[in-house]
Design an enzyme around this catalytic site. Sequence first.
Site: not given
Length: 279
Positions: A71, A90, A92-93, A95, A221
């Site tokens: 990302e 990712d 931190i999905d 955020t 994602d």
Amino acid sequence: MSKTDLDLYYELAMNIVRDAGQILRESINGRKTVKEKLSNWDLVTEYDQKIEDIIIGRVKKEYPNHKFIAEESTGKNLPELTDDPTWIIDPIDGTLNYVHCFPHTCVVIGIAVKKEMVIGIVYNPVLEQLFTARKGQGAFLNGTPIRTSKIQDLSRSLVCLELGFMKLESMRELTTERLKAIIKEAQGIRTLGVAALTLCYVALGVVEAYHIEGPGISTWDIAAASLIITEAGGVVLDRETGNNINIMKPQAIGACNEKIAYDIFNIIREADRKVEKKI
């Protein structure tokens, strides 16, 4: 590609995701430097970049020829997915959840080989939920096998949507019409604001379906979690075509089975037609 290679990739990914998860867990309640990307609902912190750098750095040390779709370093312009081993990350999905200390947030690592997902890992270290899957070997939560829900009737289904896109004028009417249509048919609606983890809840069998598309949603994602759903017995469809998902075009319906998936697909398609007629 030998089984030994995949075993080594999986072992490395598991070690990395646990270390990355520790950083997320220790930092979620602390001070963060927050910046906006697309708008005030699409955020990034210094920990997003820190975790991504750690993941990529450790993989490159072991496999300098592997490729990455991540990302923070990839941005909006996705590279072409090749046959090479590709780590889809990712850091931190969710955020926005992380910034607010809302515990639904996770680290995501997927690995594709020959354009096919072979490893998927989604780790929420705050709630200690480690979802894993390897192609052909099933899906697991903290090492225990998981399966999707057996419900076949949408009227008995819990469906997740991302309603935050109603903040965007370009998405407001579409999202509103889809919400109204699904509310009429589903038993309940939920929204968690974290795509990968919500898809994993479909795999776990606690949610029957999840529809996700919109600005800010990308390959990282859905890639890992799409494998986790299918290995748990569910399906992930392309929201526009109804075909199997193309992870490079992340507009997805994840569901416990084809019946529920196509029910959602048809409801959304009809809702979109209503909006198009108004235009």
